[in-house]
Design a protein around this motif. Structure first.
Motif, PDB file in Angstrom:
ATOM      1  N   MET A  19      -6.389  -5.298  -0.105  1.00 40.76           N
ATOM      2  CA  MET A  19      -5.684  -5.573  -1.367  1.00 40.76           C
ATOM      3  C   MET A  19      -5.346  -4.256  -2.073  1.00 40.76           C
ATOM      4  SD  MET A  19      -8.055  -8.542  -2.860  1.00 40.76           S
ATOM      5  CE  MET A  19      -7.386  -9.982  -3.561  1.00 40.76           C
ATOM      6  N   ARG A  20      -6.333  -3.371  -2.129  1.00 40.17           N
ATOM      7  CA  ARG A  20      -6.142  -2.090  -2.804  1.00 40.17           C
ATOM      8  C   ARG A  20      -5.061  -1.251  -2.125  1.00 40.17           C
ATOM      9  NH1 ARG A  20     -11.803  -1.448  -2.318  1.00 40.17           N
ATOM     10  NH2 ARG A  20     -12.792  -2.681  -3.930  1.00 40.17           N
ATOM     11  N   SER A  21      -5.053  -1.273  -0.795  1.00 38.35           N
ATOM     12  CA  SER A  21      -4.110  -0.431  -0.053  1.00 38.35           C
ATOM     13  C   SER A  21      -2.725  -1.079   0.076  1.00 38.35           C
ATOM     14  CB  SER A  21      -4.664  -0.106   1.327  1.00 38.35           C
ATOM     15  OG  SER A  21      -4.679  -1.274   2.128  1.00 38.35           O
ATOM     16  N   GLY A  22      -2.632  -2.366  -0.249  1.00 37.75           N
ATOM     17  CA  GLY A  22      -1.344  -3.049  -0.176  1.00 37.75           C
ATOM     18  C   GLY A  22      -0.928  -3.412   1.242  1.00 37.75           C
ATOM     19  N   ASP A  23      -1.895  -3.504   2.153  1.00 40.20           N
ATOM     20  CA  ASP A  23      -1.623  -3.871   3.546  1.00 40.20           C
ATOM     21  C   ASP A  23      -1.510  -5.400   3.636  1.00 40.20           C
ATOM     22  OD1 ASP A  23      -1.558  -4.288   6.263  1.00 40.20           O
ATOM     23  OD2 ASP A  23      -3.215  -2.928   6.716  1.00 40.20           O
ATOM     24  N   LYS A  24      -0.295  -5.902   3.411  1.00 39.59           N
ATOM     25  CA  LYS A  24      -0.092  -7.352   3.320  1.00 39.59           C
ATOM     26  C   LYS A  24      -0.394  -8.098   4.618  1.00 39.59           C
ATOM     27  CE  LYS A  24       3.044  -7.865  -0.509  1.00 39.59           C
ATOM     28  NZ  LYS A  24       3.566  -6.808  -1.250  1.00 39.59           N
ATOM     29  N   ALA A  25      -0.016  -7.527   5.747  1.00 34.57           N
ATOM     30  CA  ALA A  25      -0.246  -8.205   7.030  1.00 34.57           C
ATOM     31  C   ALA A  25      -1.743  -8.361   7.290  1.00 34.57           C
ATOM     32  CB  ALA A  25       0.400  -7.420   8.163  1.00 34.57           C
ATOM     33  N   ARG A  26      -2.488  -7.266   7.092  1.00 34.74           N
ATOM     34  CA  ARG A  26      -3.934  -7.306   7.304  1.00 34.74           C
ATOM     35  C   ARG A  26      -4.603  -8.258   6.301  1.00 34.74           C
ATOM     36  NH1 ARG A  26      -7.749  -4.749   9.913  1.00 34.74           N
ATOM     37  NH2 ARG A  26      -9.760  -4.315   8.953  1.00 34.74           N
ATOM     38  N   LEU A  27      -4.169  -8.192   5.061  1.00 33.38           N
ATOM     39  CA  LEU A  27      -4.727  -9.036   4.010  1.00 33.38           C
ATOM     40  C   LEU A  27      -4.526 -10.519   4.352  1.00 33.38           C
ATOM     41  CD1 LEU A  27      -6.035  -9.330   1.213  1.00 33.38           C
ATOM     42  CD2 LEU A  27      -3.752  -9.142   0.220  1.00 33.38           C
ATOM     43  N   GLY A  28      -3.335 -10.860   4.804  1.00 36.61           N
ATOM     44  CA  GLY A  28      -3.043 -12.247   5.162  1.00 36.61           C
ATOM     45  C   GLY A  28      -3.953 -12.753   6.266  1.00 36.61           C
TER      46      GLY A  28
END
Length: 151
Positions: A19-28
């Motif tokens: 979330m902090r890094s803005g890695d949307k694919a990983r977060l999903g």
């Protein structure tokens, strides 16, 4: 008070980092993993330990592999690539995969431990192998190797 499984804690920490890094694919993908674990906890009305979490993640890996195969057969490389990316993230939480030789060693040990002699004894052998190999090997492939060995 129940102790939180280390794997579950790691997932929570990695979700926050994504979330902090803005890695949307990983977060999903991490959220999908957490949702699957949460659903199992609701279904079983208990906190899952690492072994049960690994079983859930193993199931997710199997689903991704099947999806990739189907997408590739339908010439949907875009969707196959998305599933492949999810697969790689999920696999990072599974233990190191065993080599085929290591799997065969486990099978031989389980066969001698159970005294299995024919395909009828396959259930006994798989019962011994599953807790040892869960998340470390494709259980479908292990089942095929056991069947071939007992035939």
């Amino acid at each position: 008070m129940t102790q939180t499984a280390p794997l579950k804690t790691r997932l929570n920490e990695d979700t926050k980092a994504a979330m902090r890094s803005g890695d949307k694919a990983r977060l999903g993908t991490l959220r999908l993993m957490q949702a699957a674990i949460k659903q199992l906890e609701v279904d079983t009305r208990s906190d899952l330990d690492d072994t049960q979490i690994l079983a859930a993640l193993d199931k997710m890996v199997k689903q991704r592999r099947e999806s990739i195969s189907q997408y590739q057969n339908a010439n949907r490389e875009d969707l196959a690539a998305k599933e492949q990316a999810e697969l790689e993230i999920i696999q990072a939480y599974l233990p190191q995969q065993l080599s085929e030789d290591e799997i065969r060693d486990h099978i031989e040990a389980a066969i001698s431990e159970t005294g299995a002699e024919s395909p009828r004894d396959m259930g006994k052998v798989m019962g011994v192998l599953k807790p040892k190999l869960q998340g470390r090997a494709d259980m479908g492939a292990v089942s095929g190797l056991v069947k071939a060995r007992l035939s």
